[in-house]
Design a protein around this motif. Structure first.
Motif, PDB file in Angstrom:
ATOM      1  N   GLY A  28     -17.788 -20.374  28.758  1.00  0.00           N
ATOM      2  CA  GLY A  28     -17.348 -20.208  27.379  1.00  0.00           C
ATOM      3  C   GLY A  28     -17.519 -18.757  26.977  1.00  0.00           C
ATOM      4  N   GLU A  29     -16.455 -18.103  26.566  1.00  0.00           N
ATOM      5  CA  GLU A  29     -16.533 -16.676  26.267  1.00  0.00           C
ATOM      6  C   GLU A  29     -15.597 -16.294  25.135  1.00  0.00           C
ATOM      7  OE1 GLU A  29     -15.630 -14.680  29.942  1.00  0.00           O
ATOM      8  OE2 GLU A  29     -14.126 -16.143  30.485  1.00  0.00           O
ATOM      9  N   SER A  30     -15.975 -15.240  24.399  1.00  0.00           N
ATOM     10  CA  SER A  30     -15.160 -14.774  23.283  1.00  0.00           C
ATOM     11  C   SER A  30     -14.006 -13.898  23.765  1.00  0.00           C
ATOM     12  CB  SER A  30     -16.016 -14.001  22.283  1.00  0.00           C
ATOM     13  OG  SER A  30     -16.681 -12.924  22.920  1.00  0.00           O
ATOM     14  N   ARG A  31     -14.176 -13.270  24.935  1.00  0.00           N
ATOM     15  CA  ARG A  31     -13.090 -12.462  25.496  1.00  0.00           C
ATOM     16  C   ARG A  31     -12.104 -13.371  26.219  1.00  0.00           C
ATOM     17  NH1 ARG A  31     -13.898 -11.889  31.108  1.00  0.00           N
ATOM     18  NH2 ARG A  31     -12.545 -10.080  31.208  1.00  0.00           N
ATOM     19  N   MET A  32     -10.930 -12.832  26.526  1.00  0.00           N
ATOM     20  CA  MET A  32      -9.932 -13.615  27.241  1.00  0.00           C
ATOM     21  C   MET A  32      -9.945 -13.200  28.713  1.00  0.00           C
ATOM     22  SD  MET A  32      -6.007 -14.391  26.120  1.00  0.00           S
ATOM     23  CE  MET A  32      -5.323 -12.755  26.438  1.00  0.00           C
ATOM     24  N   ALA A  33     -10.378 -14.106  29.573  1.00  0.00           N
ATOM     25  CA  ALA A  33     -10.470 -13.798  31.004  1.00  0.00           C
ATOM     26  C   ALA A  33      -9.095 -13.442  31.564  1.00  0.00           C
ATOM     27  CB  ALA A  33     -11.041 -14.987  31.756  1.00  0.00           C
ATOM     28  N   ASP A  34      -9.063 -12.472  32.473  1.00  0.00           N
ATOM     29  CA  ASP A  34      -7.820 -12.038  33.102  1.00  0.00           C
ATOM     30  C   ASP A  34      -7.523 -12.954  34.291  1.00  0.00           C
ATOM     31  OD1 ASP A  34      -5.657 -10.782  34.207  1.00  0.00           O
ATOM     32  OD2 ASP A  34      -6.535  -8.776  34.191  1.00  0.00           O
ATOM     33  N   VAL A  35      -6.775 -14.012  34.039  1.00  0.00           N
ATOM     34  CA  VAL A  35      -6.476 -14.985  35.094  1.00  0.00           C
ATOM     35  C   VAL A  35      -5.532 -14.379  36.122  1.00  0.00           C
ATOM     36  CG1 VAL A  35      -5.584 -17.306  35.555  1.00  0.00           C
ATOM     37  CG2 VAL A  35      -6.826 -16.846  33.449  1.00  0.00           C
TER      38      VAL A  35
ATOM     39  N   GLN B 172      -8.599 -17.258   7.505  1.00  0.00           N
ATOM     40  CA  GLN B 172      -7.739 -16.969   6.360  1.00  0.00           C
ATOM     41  C   GLN B 172      -7.658 -18.182   5.431  1.00  0.00           C
ATOM     42  OE1 GLN B 172      -3.968 -15.073   7.192  1.00  0.00           O
ATOM     43  NE2 GLN B 172      -4.742 -14.168   9.070  1.00  0.00           N
ATOM     44  N   TRP B 173      -7.645 -19.370   6.012  1.00  0.00           N
ATOM     45  CA  TRP B 173      -7.582 -20.600   5.214  1.00  0.00           C
ATOM     46  C   TRP B 173      -8.808 -20.730   4.313  1.00  0.00           C
ATOM     47  CZ3 TRP B 173     -10.477 -25.333   6.515  1.00  0.00           C
ATOM     48  CH2 TRP B 173     -10.168 -26.404   5.661  1.00  0.00           C
ATOM     49  N   ILE B 174      -9.985 -20.411   4.857  1.00  0.00           N
ATOM     50  CA  ILE B 174     -11.207 -20.472   4.054  1.00  0.00           C
ATOM     51  C   ILE B 174     -11.091 -19.551   2.839  1.00  0.00           C
ATOM     52  CG2 ILE B 174     -13.668 -19.908   4.026  1.00  0.00           C
ATOM     53  CD1 ILE B 174     -13.821 -20.786   6.921  1.00  0.00           C
ATOM     54  N   ARG B 175     -10.541 -18.361   3.061  1.00  0.00           N
ATOM     55  CA  ARG B 175     -10.374 -17.426   1.942  1.00  0.00           C
ATOM     56  C   ARG B 175      -9.332 -17.942   0.948  1.00  0.00           C
ATOM     57  NH1 ARG B 175     -11.616 -14.226   6.294  1.00  0.00           N
ATOM     58  NH2 ARG B 175     -13.228 -12.656   5.943  1.00  0.00           N
ATOM     59  N   LYS B 176      -8.296 -18.585   1.470  1.00  0.00           N
ATOM     60  CA  LYS B 176      -7.275 -19.140   0.586  1.00  0.00           C
ATOM     61  C   LYS B 176      -7.856 -20.245  -0.295  1.00  0.00           C
ATOM     62  CE  LYS B 176      -3.217 -19.444   2.374  1.00  0.00           C
ATOM     63  NZ  LYS B 176      -2.036 -19.912   3.159  1.00  0.00           N
ATOM     64  N   LEU B 177      -8.854 -20.935   0.222  1.00  0.00           N
ATOM     65  CA  LEU B 177      -9.526 -21.955  -0.580  1.00  0.00           C
ATOM     66  C   LEU B 177     -10.321 -21.339  -1.733  1.00  0.00           C
ATOM     67  CD1 LEU B 177     -10.905 -24.347   2.198  1.00  0.00           C
ATOM     68  CD2 LEU B 177      -8.999 -24.798   0.648  1.00  0.00           C
ATOM     69  N   GLY B 178     -10.597 -20.031  -1.591  1.00  0.00           N
ATOM     70  CA  GLY B 178     -11.336 -19.339  -2.645  1.00  0.00           C
ATOM     71  C   GLY B 178     -12.709 -18.858  -2.245  1.00  0.00           C
ATOM     72  N   ALA B 179     -13.042 -18.925  -0.953  1.00  0.00           N
ATOM     73  CA  ALA B 179     -14.354 -18.482  -0.493  1.00  0.00           C
ATOM     74  C   ALA B 179     -14.526 -16.986  -0.727  1.00  0.00           C
ATOM     75  CB  ALA B 179     -14.525 -18.803   0.986  1.00  0.00           C
ATOM     76  N   THR B 180     -15.656 -16.610  -1.282  1.00  0.00           N
ATOM     77  CA  THR B 180     -15.946 -15.192  -1.518  1.00  0.00           C
ATOM     78  C   THR B 180     -17.257 -14.759  -0.871  1.00  0.00           C
ATOM     79  OG1 THR B 180     -17.014 -15.748  -3.621  1.00  0.00           O
ATOM     80  CG2 THR B 180     -14.682 -15.125  -3.704  1.00  0.00           C
ATOM     81  N   ARG B 181     -18.158 -15.700  -0.650  1.00  0.00           N
ATOM     82  CA  ARG B 181     -19.467 -15.352  -0.098  1.00  0.00           C
ATOM     83  C   ARG B 181     -19.689 -16.031   1.245  1.00  0.00           C
ATOM     84  NH1 ARG B 181     -25.261 -17.798  -1.602  1.00  0.00           N
ATOM     85  NH2 ARG B 181     -26.501 -16.518  -0.165  1.00  0.00           N
ATOM     86  N   PHE B 182     -19.969 -15.215   2.267  1.00  0.00           N
ATOM     87  CA  PHE B 182     -20.311 -15.739   3.587  1.00  0.00           C
ATOM     88  C   PHE B 182     -21.801 -15.494   3.803  1.00  0.00           C
ATOM     89  CE2 PHE B 182     -15.812 -15.658   3.872  1.00  0.00           C
ATOM     90  CZ  PHE B 182     -15.473 -16.635   4.790  1.00  0.00           C
ATOM     91  N   ALA B 183     -22.573 -16.563   3.687  1.00  0.00           N
ATOM     92  CA  ALA B 183     -24.026 -16.448   3.802  1.00  0.00           C
ATOM     93  C   ALA B 183     -24.478 -16.227   5.232  1.00  0.00           C
ATOM     94  CB  ALA B 183     -24.690 -17.700   3.237  1.00  0.00           C
ATOM     95  N   PHE B 184     -23.606 -16.576   6.183  1.00  0.00           N
ATOM     96  CA  PHE B 184     -23.974 -16.433   7.596  1.00  0.00           C
ATOM     97  C   PHE B 184     -22.710 -16.205   8.408  1.00  0.00           C
ATOM     98  CE2 PHE B 184     -24.831 -18.009  11.863  1.00  0.00           C
ATOM     99  CZ  PHE B 184     -26.083 -17.473  12.145  1.00  0.00           C
ATOM    100  N   ARG B 185     -22.757 -15.185   9.254  1.00  0.00           N
ATOM    101  CA  ARG B 185     -21.655 -14.910  10.184  1.00  0.00           C
ATOM    102  C   ARG B 185     -22.225 -14.724  11.578  1.00  0.00           C
ATOM    103  NH1 ARG B 185     -16.644 -13.850   8.521  1.00  0.00           N
ATOM    104  NH2 ARG B 185     -16.186 -13.286   6.364  1.00  0.00           N
ATOM    105  N   SER B 186     -21.442 -15.084  12.580  1.00  0.00           N
ATOM    106  CA  SER B 186     -21.898 -14.900  13.952  1.00  0.00           C
ATOM    107  C   SER B 186     -20.697 -14.871  14.890  1.00  0.00           C
ATOM    108  CB  SER B 186     -22.847 -16.031  14.359  1.00  0.00           C
ATOM    109  OG  SER B 186     -23.222 -15.915  15.729  1.00  0.00           O
ATOM    110  N   SER B 187     -20.874 -14.240  16.035  1.00  0.00           N
ATOM    111  CA  SER B 187     -19.846 -14.270  17.081  1.00  0.00           C
ATOM    112  C   SER B 187     -20.001 -15.507  17.954  1.00  0.00           C
ATOM    113  CB  SER B 187     -19.947 -13.009  17.951  1.00  0.00           C
ATOM    114  OG  SER B 187     -21.226 -12.944  18.572  1.00  0.00           O
TER     115      SER B 187
END
Length: 290
Positions: free
Chosen positions: A124-131, A202-217
């Motif tokens: 499981g990785e955030s980058r896209m493996a070069d197949v 983007q959908w979360i922001r469209k719902l009106g979200a303004t505060r992100f109490a926690f972010r992570s990769s």
């Protein structure tokens, strides 16, 4: 350059990945002094210094990074060659987006029954493996491929929805519904800023979200934060990690995310590769929204 060898390249690659001569030596099963001597020999063959060495560790010079890319390509190629040579008694490497490893792991029991001597490596990785370069034998991706050496299949599409912990819902959203205008009063949990253009972000922001109490990769960290009641987050509706969370209804329907499977054309006749592709495809489509 005439004396440059794969053993020399392995030393530089290990130093780059480990960040110190001591750690690189441990990774290769060599002493620190032997690692240093081999690195000296590589620099002598190249005719220039490749690595800054200090008490804090090592840092590669810009010229060395070009050689590292060459070494990484050779390493992936050799791994692929070993996997091809062992055929039905080797290792099948599958790359998936971070957060999808649990879902994909559940798709593979039937494959294991049919090919018990094939070891699976699910990354499981955030980058896209070069197949195309054989960094992985099979990959599940969020975007389409542009390489003409890859076979691509549309696996399935999954819809996003909003989730929160039972404790959070009990104290802050007893109706289990987030209506227009209320989102700004709630904390949200999401991916780090690099991924803010993803449809569900983007959908979360469209719902009106303004505060992100926690972010992570890390998706695992995000899921844990929601379980701990830190805030609301968007997850795939059929993500197996959602079983202990409460779905929150929204006025705006969540977006769908397509998933694609790719593998190298050279592997299309390999029975174990075809079987793994079929197992993943069958499971994903059986649990998808489309």
């Amino acid at each position: 350059m005439e004396t440059l060898s794969w053993d020399d390249l392995r030393i530089l690659l290990a130093v780059h990945r480990a960040g110190s001569l001591l750690a690189a030596g441990k990774a290769l099963g060599l002493s620190t002094s032997t690692t240093a001597r081999r690195l000296d020999a590589l620099e002598a063959a190249m005719g220039c210094q490749l690595v800054y060495r200090s008490q804090a560790g090592t840092e590669l010079k810009p010229e060395a990074l070009r050689i590292v890319r060459l070494a990484e390509g050779l390493a992936h190629g050799l791994d692929a060659l070993r996997r091809d040579q062992t055929l039905l008694a080797g290792t099948l490497r599958i790359s998936v987006p971070d957060g999808m490893a649990l879902t994909l792991a559940r798709s593979l029991p039937t494959f294991r029954e049919a090919f018990p001597f094939v070891d699976l490596e699910l990354v499981g990785e955030s980058r896209m493996a070069d197949v195309a370069a054989r960094e992985a034998d099979i990959a599940v991706r969020l975007t389409r491929s542009t390489s003409n050496v890859l076979v691509e299949k549309h696996l399935a599409s999954f819809r996003f929805a909003l989730f929160a912990s039972a404790d959070y819902v009990r104290h802050h959203l007893p109706t289990r519904r987030l209506v227009k205008g209320e989102a700004s009063a709630h904390p949200f949990v999401g991916l780090d800023e690099r991924w803010k253009e993803l449809p569900h972000e983007q959908w979360i922001r469209k719902l009106g979200a303004t505060r992100f109490a926690f972010r992570s990769s890390s998706m695992e960290a995000i899921v844990e934060a929601v379980h701990q009641g830190i805030g609301l987050a968007a997850f795939l509706e059929k993500d197996p990690r959602n079983t202990d969370l409460i779905r929150v209804e929204t006025d705006i329907l969540g977006p769908t995310q397509p998933f694609y499977l790719v593998y190298h054309r050279d592997l299309r006749t390999q029975p174990h590769v075809r079987a793994a592709v079929t197992a993943i495809e069958t499971y994903m489509r059986a649990h998808s929204d489309s």
